[in-house]
Write a protein that holds these residues in place. Structure first.
Motif, PDB file in Angstrom:
ATOM      1  N   GLU A  35      -5.149   7.292   2.376  1.00 45.25           N
ATOM      2  CA  GLU A  35      -5.034   5.897   1.960  1.00 45.25           C
ATOM      3  C   GLU A  35      -4.672   5.878   0.483  1.00 45.25           C
ATOM      4  OE1 GLU A  35      -8.836   4.270   3.183  1.00 45.25           O
ATOM      5  OE2 GLU A  35      -7.911   3.494   5.013  1.00 45.25           O
ATOM      6  N   TYR A  36      -3.825   4.914   0.117  1.00 43.70           N
ATOM      7  CA  TYR A  36      -3.325   4.867  -1.256  1.00 43.70           C
ATOM      8  C   TYR A  36      -2.790   3.464  -1.530  1.00 43.70           C
ATOM      9  CZ  TYR A  36      -1.524   7.293  -5.401  1.00 43.70           C
ATOM     10  OH  TYR A  36      -1.305   7.744  -6.683  1.00 43.70           O
ATOM     11  N   ALA A  37      -2.827   3.042  -2.789  1.00 42.89           N
ATOM     12  CA  ALA A  37      -2.242   1.753  -3.179  1.00 42.89           C
ATOM     13  C   ALA A  37      -0.758   1.942  -3.471  1.00 42.89           C
ATOM     14  CB  ALA A  37      -2.949   1.206  -4.411  1.00 42.89           C
ATOM     15  N   SER A  40      -0.529   0.171  -9.213  1.00 46.01           N
ATOM     16  CA  SER A  40      -1.777  -0.174  -9.891  1.00 46.01           C
ATOM     17  C   SER A  40      -1.748  -1.625 -10.364  1.00 46.01           C
ATOM     18  CB  SER A  40      -1.993   0.743 -11.099  1.00 46.01           C
ATOM     19  OG  SER A  40      -1.085   0.401 -12.134  1.00 46.01           O
ATOM     20  N   GLN A  41      -2.871  -2.091 -10.824  1.00 47.83           N
ATOM     21  CA  GLN A  41      -2.980  -3.443 -11.372  1.00 47.83           C
ATOM     22  C   GLN A  41      -2.005  -3.653 -12.523  1.00 47.83           C
ATOM     23  OE1 GLN A  41      -4.751  -5.400  -9.276  1.00 47.83           O
ATOM     24  NE2 GLN A  41      -6.368  -5.969 -10.659  1.00 47.83           N
ATOM     25  N   TRP A 145       0.870   1.068   5.141  1.00 49.41           N
ATOM     26  CA  TRP A 145       1.954   0.491   4.358  1.00 49.41           C
ATOM     27  C   TRP A 145       3.327   0.827   4.922  1.00 49.41           C
ATOM     28  CZ3 TRP A 145       0.789  -3.218   1.349  1.00 49.41           C
ATOM     29  CH2 TRP A 145      -0.302  -3.191   0.489  1.00 49.41           C
ATOM     30  N   VAL A 175      -1.708  -3.577  -4.651  1.00 41.38           N
ATOM     31  CA  VAL A 175      -2.773  -2.878  -5.371  1.00 41.38           C
ATOM     32  C   VAL A 175      -3.899  -2.440  -4.438  1.00 41.38           C
ATOM     33  CG1 VAL A 175      -2.305  -3.988  -7.591  1.00 41.38           C
ATOM     34  CG2 VAL A 175      -3.910  -5.056  -5.993  1.00 41.38           C
ATOM     35  N   GLN A 176      -3.899  -2.907  -3.216  1.00 40.29           N
ATOM     36  CA  GLN A 176      -4.941  -2.525  -2.254  1.00 40.29           C
ATOM     37  C   GLN A 176      -4.554  -1.204  -1.593  1.00 40.29           C
ATOM     38  OE1 GLN A 176      -6.303  -5.654   0.286  1.00 40.29           O
ATOM     39  NE2 GLN A 176      -6.930  -4.225   1.887  1.00 40.29           N
ATOM     40  N   SER A 177      -5.535  -0.343  -1.363  1.00 41.79           N
ATOM     41  CA  SER A 177      -5.281   0.916  -0.667  1.00 41.79           C
ATOM     42  C   SER A 177      -5.231   0.678   0.835  1.00 41.79           C
ATOM     43  CB  SER A 177      -6.377   1.942  -0.983  1.00 41.79           C
ATOM     44  OG  SER A 177      -6.269   2.393  -2.299  1.00 41.79           O
TER      45      SER A 177
END
Length: 187
Positions: A35-37, A40-41, A145, A175-177
């Motif tokens: 799992e990964y975004a 980033s923000q 994704w 930004v969500q994983s």
């Protein structure tokens, strides 16, 4: 585990400006590998070309593959929907777009620039027949994704829900994983 996702190279693959992501010999991870975004923000630019997920796949994940496999993975011309435009990158390893999974998905700007992978075509995957698009992570069916951004947005990527549907009607910022289930071409 990986599976053969594509072996055909129809004439459209030779068209100038056509994504090579569903052309030739394509291998796909059967399930989600991590799992990964997507970013980033603090991302100043959105889209697949500048995403942290793209860098993570082409550096970290690629380098974890056995050297004999890396030696036969080829560079791939990757066209993605990027909000209100398309973008082109060259990648060793990448994520899919909705039209590479669903035969009847045309909402992504890159929709006419790629094709459904053979695996999903043989399974008859559409936006209503979604069972073969379901993937799991560590034994649990979960979201994952895709590499294109929703039209009209700048920071929300398409994704597949736990029931195999494209995004399920909810918008999730990058930004969500979520799950990562990459593909790559052999040549």
């Amino acid at each position: 585990n990986v599976r053969i996702a594509n072996i055909s190279t129809p004439s459209e693959c030779s068209t100038s400006g056509f994504s090579q992501t569903a052309c030739g010999f394509v291998l796909e991870f059967e399930d989600i590998i991590t799992e990964y975004a997507m970013y980033s923000q603090n991302a100043t630019e959105a889209g697949w070309p500048s995403s942290q997920a793209r860098t993570f796949l082409n550096e970290n994940i690629y380098n974890l593959l056995p050297s004999d496999l890396r030696s036969v993975i080829i560079d791939t011309k990757v066209i993605s929907g990027n909000g209100d435009k398309t973008s082109t990158t060259t990648d060793k390893i990448y994520l899919l777009t909705p039209q590479e999974i669903y035969s009847n998905f045309k909402s992504d700007l890159a929709g006419n620039l790629s094709r459904q992978l053979d695996y999903y075509s043989l399974k008859g995957v559409t936006t209503t027949n979604t069972n073969s698009a379901i993937k799991s992570y560590m034994g649990t069916v979960t979201y994952y994704w895709l590499r294109s951004i929703y039209q009209g947005f700048s920071d929300c990527f398409y994704y597949i829900t736990s029931d195999g549907k494209d995004y399920g009607g909810d918008i999730i910022p990058g930004v969500q994983s979520l799950g990562i289930s990459p593909v790559f071409r052999i040549g």
